[in-house]
Design a protein around this motif. Structure first.
Motif: not given
Length: 430
Positions: A70-71, A301-304, A294-298
């Protein structure tokens, strides 16, 4: 000393590094007219590059999924609203097309020139020219062909385009641009956008005035490449002008220029406030850039902390093979269509067929060159590729090269290529 302009200069000039604010990210979506684009990333129109094969290739390379942990790719800001089969590329654009040529073409030739497939939506067709009536007629052709948007090119710096008052040549004639805006806007109902440069040169900066004019004439979005025509592709893109345009209009503003990495994309949004980012030169050398954004954004958002995958040797091999196969398949489709029309048996049909095969080999060589810059030993491979006489020889060189490299260590990231190596050979005309 007069600034030297050369279209061949497309590598980065001492690329700037940007501080990463804590919450900087590319928006999950934006809207152009009635068209929702998700995520807010756009593949720039590039002459000699963004044909239907390359556009679909980029869409494929941009696919991402939500992993079990989920990360890596998952966040409400990306995948909950992402369209296009989970593609990190929100909007693709055609190569720029001459409005004069399009309006004069026979219907059968138009269909070939405006070829696209269902999985390319949303897709925008870019036109260039200087005659308002002709541009309006071509915009109607684009709309009737099923494109989702139509775009006007006011950015191309190529001498042959500027000589006929097209591309960035029009930036010296704002009254004519206004007439074009109004005429094209009245001709079509699909979203109408414009891509332009800051101005002709530093003494003639018109981007803010032009953006306001576009808004007043009913255009649905503007895209600014933050360089002048005289700059060509040299120097630093001046993002402050993207910010100035964003402050001046209420319609969406797409920023373009010097986006090499996901960090650059996030920084542009943070610094300029733009609604979306457009990527040109980076896409041919790194087809994964949209997925990486997209990966960088996600992950941010999820981990900072924003992270993203780096391509391995095996990734590069698969991508080269995929692209080459798509080129070959596209030729097969065209030849079947010709056979159905009994064109292949004519002399003209045979000439066209031979030209397509030469073009296919040329694109193979061009793409393999982009993809092997920065790879240890890539110089020898490029020499073999450029000496190849046909597609089979190109494929053979690729197979032999990667057969000796794709082993147990293939999951390790490749050594980073220098920016000069990567972009020295990229064809590009915005």
């Amino acid at each position: 000393m007069k600034k030297r302009y050369t279209l061949e200069q497309k590598r980065w000039d001492d690329p700037a590094e940007h501080a990463m604010p804590e919450h900087s990210r590319v928006p999950a979506s934006f809207t152009i007219g009635n068209m929702k684009i998700a995520p807010a990333t756009v593949l720039a129109p590039m002459a000699g590059v963004t044909d239907t094969v390359f556009r679909r290739f980029i869409k494929n390379a941009s696919q991402f999924t939500t992993p079990a942990d989920g990360l890596a790719d998952s966040s409400a800001d990306v995948d909950s609203v992402t369209s296009n089969q989970q593609s990190g590329c929100g909007l693709i654009m055609t190569e720029f097309t001459s409005a004069d040529g399009l309006s004069r073409m026979r219907e059968t030739k138009r269909k070939r020139y405006l070829t696209y497939y269902d999985d390319e939506h949303p897709i925008s067709a870019q036109l260039f020219g200087s005659n308002p009536a002709t541009l309006a007629d071509s915009a109607r052709i684009v709309q009737d062909a099923g494109f989702d948007l139509v775009d006007l090119n006011l950015g191309c710096p190529a001498k042959r385009v500027v000589a006929c008052n097209g591309g960035s040549g029009l930036l010296r004639d704002l009254p004519l641009i206004e007439t074009i805006f109004k005429t094209v806007r009245a001709a079509v109902s699909i979203p109408f956008t414009v891509k332009f440069r800051m101005g002709w040169n530093d003494k003639h900066i018109v981007c803010v005035e032009l953006a306001k004019m576009a808004e007043d004439c009913g255009l649905n979005a503007v895209a600014l490449h933050a360089r002048t025509r005289e700059d060509g592709y040299t120097g630093q893109a001046r993002w402050e002008y993207i910010a100035a345009v964003k402050d001046a209009v209420k319609i969406p503003v797409i920023g373009n220029g010097d986006i090499r990495t996901p960090e650059d994309a996030a920084a542009m949004v943070d610094i300029t406030g733009c609604d979306a980012v457009m990527i040109g030169r980076t896409a041919p050398s790194n087809p994964w850039i949209f997925r990486q954004i997209a990966q960088y954004t996600a992950t941010k958002e999820a981990t900072g902390v924003g992270t993203y995958d780096q391509p391995t040797d095996q990734d590069r091999y698969r991508m080269i093979r995929t692209y080459f196969q798509m080129l070959v398949d596209e030729i097969a489709v065209e030849e079947r269509a010709e056979a159905a029309r009994a064109e292949a048996i004519t002399a003209a049909g045979q000439v066209a067929r031979e030209q397509r095969h030469r073009d296919c080999v040329g694109k193979m060589k061009q793409f393999a060159s982009w993809f092997t810059h920065g790879v240890p030993g890539g110089g020898a491979l490029r020499k073999q590729i450029f000496e190849s006489k046909n597609g089979d020889a190109v494929l053979g060189a690729i197979e032999n090269f990667f057969a000796n490299r794709v082993d147990d260590s293939s999951n390790l990231p490749l050594a980073a290529a220098s920016e000069e190596q990567i972009f020295a050979s990229v064809a590009y005309c915005d």
